[in-house]
Design a protein around this motif. Structure first.
Motif, PDB file in Angstrom:
ATOM      1  N   ALA A 138     -48.942  15.097  13.819  1.00 56.49           N
ATOM      2  CA  ALA A 138     -49.452  16.197  13.851  1.00 56.49           C
ATOM      3  C   ALA A 138     -50.309  16.307  15.359  1.00 56.49           C
ATOM      4  O   ALA A 138     -51.247  17.317  15.496  1.00 56.49           O
ATOM      5  CB  ALA A 138     -50.392  16.788  12.448  1.00 56.49           C
ATOM      6  N   GLY A 139     -48.913  15.792  15.917  1.00 51.27           N
ATOM      7  CA  GLY A 139     -50.127  16.523  17.314  1.00 51.27           C
ATOM      8  C   GLY A 139     -51.207  14.995  17.586  1.00 51.27           C
ATOM      9  O   GLY A 139     -52.003  15.445  18.653  1.00 51.27           O
ATOM     10  N   THR A 140     -51.772  14.248  16.987  1.00 45.87           N
ATOM     11  CA  THR A 140     -52.754  13.931  16.881  1.00 45.87           C
ATOM     12  C   THR A 140     -52.410  12.331  16.867  1.00 45.87           C
ATOM     13  O   THR A 140     -51.675  11.498  16.585  1.00 45.87           O
ATOM     14  CB  THR A 140     -53.449  13.925  15.712  1.00 45.87           C
ATOM     15  N   GLU A 141     -53.130  11.713  18.007  1.00 47.95           N
ATOM     16  CA  GLU A 141     -53.229   9.619  18.063  1.00 47.95           C
ATOM     17  C   GLU A 141     -53.753   9.633  17.029  1.00 47.95           C
ATOM     18  O   GLU A 141     -55.039   9.499  17.183  1.00 47.95           O
ATOM     19  CB  GLU A 141     -53.414   9.602  19.323  1.00 47.95           C
ATOM     20  N   LEU A 142     -53.296   8.590  15.554  1.00 49.77           N
ATOM     21  CA  LEU A 142     -53.887   7.919  15.062  1.00 49.77           C
ATOM     22  C   LEU A 142     -54.644   6.591  15.544  1.00 49.77           C
ATOM     23  O   LEU A 142     -55.393   6.362  14.414  1.00 49.77           O
ATOM     24  CB  LEU A 142     -53.702   8.001  13.805  1.00 49.77           C
ATOM     25  N   LEU A 143     -53.457   5.823  15.955  1.00 49.35           N
ATOM     26  CA  LEU A 143     -53.793   4.550  15.762  1.00 49.35           C
ATOM     27  C   LEU A 143     -52.900   4.125  17.331  1.00 49.35           C
ATOM     28  O   LEU A 143     -52.245   4.664  17.603  1.00 49.35           O
ATOM     29  CB  LEU A 143     -52.512   3.316  14.913  1.00 49.35           C
ATOM     30  N   ARG A 144     -53.539   2.526  18.228  1.00 52.56           N
ATOM     31  CA  ARG A 144     -53.020   2.344  19.789  1.00 52.56           C
ATOM     32  C   ARG A 144     -52.698   0.982  19.103  1.00 52.56           C
ATOM     33  O   ARG A 144     -53.169   0.028  18.226  1.00 52.56           O
ATOM     34  CB  ARG A 144     -54.114   2.315  20.759  1.00 52.56           C
ATOM     35  N   GLU A 145     -51.891   0.602  19.438  1.00 53.56           N
ATOM     36  CA  GLU A 145     -50.631  -0.850  18.752  1.00 53.56           C
ATOM     37  C   GLU A 145     -50.105  -1.478  19.918  1.00 53.56           C
ATOM     38  O   GLU A 145     -49.510  -1.171  20.997  1.00 53.56           O
ATOM     39  CB  GLU A 145     -49.324  -0.589  17.884  1.00 53.56           C
ATOM     40  N   ARG A 146     -50.761  -2.982  20.202  1.00 59.26           N
ATOM     41  CA  ARG A 146     -49.880  -3.576  20.649  1.00 59.26           C
ATOM     42  C   ARG A 146     -49.037  -4.900  20.135  1.00 59.26           C
ATOM     43  O   ARG A 146     -49.676  -5.386  18.825  1.00 59.26           O
ATOM     44  CB  ARG A 146     -51.401  -5.180  21.391  1.00 59.26           C
ATOM     45  N   ARG A 147     -47.880  -4.842  20.512  1.00 57.36           N
ATOM     46  CA  ARG A 147     -46.985  -5.424  19.116  1.00 57.36           C
ATOM     47  C   ARG A 147     -46.835  -6.168  20.364  1.00 57.36           C
ATOM     48  O   ARG A 147     -46.275  -6.387  21.881  1.00 57.36           O
ATOM     49  CB  ARG A 147     -45.798  -4.106  19.410  1.00 57.36           C
ATOM     50  N   THR A 148     -46.400  -7.637  19.996  1.00 50.54           N
ATOM     51  CA  THR A 148     -46.140  -8.703  20.775  1.00 50.54           C
ATOM     52  C   THR A 148     -44.707  -9.744  20.008  1.00 50.54           C
ATOM     53  O   THR A 148     -44.816 -10.190  19.233  1.00 50.54           O
ATOM     54  CB  THR A 148     -47.112  -9.833  21.192  1.00 50.54           C
ATOM     55  N   VAL A 149     -43.461  -9.745  20.524  1.00 53.64           N
ATOM     56  CA  VAL A 149     -42.143 -10.248  20.544  1.00 53.64           C
ATOM     57  C   VAL A 149     -41.798 -11.167  20.504  1.00 53.64           C
ATOM     58  O   VAL A 149     -42.017 -11.050  22.224  1.00 53.64           O
ATOM     59  CB  VAL A 149     -41.396  -9.284  19.393  1.00 53.64           C
ATOM     60  N   ALA A 150     -42.004 -12.725  19.968  1.00 52.16           N
ATOM     61  CA  ALA A 150     -41.626 -14.158  20.659  1.00 52.16           C
ATOM     62  C   ALA A 150     -40.150 -14.832  19.752  1.00 52.16           C
ATOM     63  O   ALA A 150     -39.819 -14.843  18.762  1.00 52.16           O
ATOM     64  CB  ALA A 150     -42.991 -14.450  21.260  1.00 52.16           C
ATOM     65  N   ALA A 151     -39.515 -15.086  20.438  1.00 52.32           N
ATOM     66  CA  ALA A 151     -38.161 -15.653  19.872  1.00 52.32           C
ATOM     67  C   ALA A 151     -38.245 -16.819  20.981  1.00 52.32           C
ATOM     68  O   ALA A 151     -37.546 -17.673  22.458  1.00 52.32           O
ATOM     69  CB  ALA A 151     -36.623 -15.261  20.607  1.00 52.32           C
TER      70      ALA A 151
END
Length: 283
Positions: free
Chosen positions: A117-130
């Motif tokens: 709804a046009g609002t930023e609710l959360l910020r995320e940092r995502r770390t993925v490793a294989a």
């Protein structure tokens, strides 16, 4: 350099492609557009994910999906409403890929914004490793950190916290390969969907015709979250952020979860699963 809408990253282990990560998928709003991994494969090339299957078109491979963030749907599909049940609502959010802080063939660090709804609710940092474990198994290490950048608490719920017992889905979620026969599921001391669903266990294994997935919470907070498990209706495993009560993230605070998944060729037994997942979590 700007990325195309369907820009993707290919993860490789021992030189072999094992996963494709789509950063900006072009999806209808009803599916709660978000980055995801698909296909994910074993080292021998067997696919162990599904994308938008007919039974649940909002299931998108491997990623983070939450059905209720302050009443907004980041899971996709219908919303469970107390005393009404599953309901079509125009309340879907989007996880927007902002950029990579690091991006290599064996993993990445990504910044995202959760917007509704046009609002930023959360910020995320995502770390993925294989990483390679053996000639027939590798590990996907998946960490997500959700930060509340607003001035008020942000709460995360699930159908379970909204009145539907046994439906505490929301968080890390893996939609697995569907075959003619339902996969087997077990932990170190329990077996079958009815026994493992909603329970806490250091690790949980899902085995199909010629593949195995072993999921493990790799932090104390993650191990406290119950497992959400489906095998009969469809094959899927998740780690529940909100089971008995809503998860509250205070202004400026961060909720962190880390799930490590062993992806193996063949059908693993308990001892093999335990050995591989221990190696995956500690290496």
């Amino acid at each position: 350099m700007a990325q195309a809408p369907d820009a993707s990253v290919v993860l490789r282990v021992a030189g072999r492609p094992v996963g494709r990560y789509l950063t900006r998928p072009e999806l209808p709003a009803r599916l709660s557009p978000r980055p995801f991994l698909h296909p994910v494969t074993t080292l021998a090339g067997t696919a162990v994910t599904e994308l938008s299957p007919a039974d649940h078109t909002h299931h998108l491979g491997v990623g983070v999906a939450v059905p209720d963030v302050e009443g907004h749907n980041f899971w996709g599909g219908r919303t469970y409403v107390r005393d009404r049940g599953p309901t079509e609502l125009d309340n879907h959010g989007i996880q927007r890929h902002v950029g990579f802080q690091l991006c290599d063939s064996d993993g990445f660090v990504e910044e995202l914004r959760w917007v509704a709804a046009g609002t930023e609710l959360l910020r995320e940092r995502r770390t993925v490793a294989a990483t390679e474990l053996t000639h027939a198994a590798w590990a996907l290490d998946f960490t997500f950190s959700l930060t509340n950048g607003t001035a008020d608490p942000v709460t995360i719920g699930s159908p379970a916290t909204n009145g539907r017992p046994g439906a505490a889905y929301g968080g890390f979620f893996w939609r697995a390969r569907k075959e003619d026969r339902a996969p087997d599921v077990f932990t170190a001391d329990a077996e079958g969907e009815a026994e493992v669903h909603g329970g806490r266990a250091d690790w949980l294994a899902l085995t199909g015709t010629d593949w195995s997935l072993v999921f493990a919470g790799a932090t104390d907070a993650t191990r406290r979250d119950p497992w959400f498990v489906r095998t009969g209706e469809y094959p899927g495993v998740g780690s529940s952020l909100a089971s008995a009560e809503r998860l509250t993230i205070a202004p400026g605070a961060t909720a962190v979860r880390r799930v490590v998944t062993v992806v193996a060729d063949g059908r693993l037994g308990r001892d093999e699963a335990a050995t591989l997942v221990r190696k995956a979590v500690t290496q």
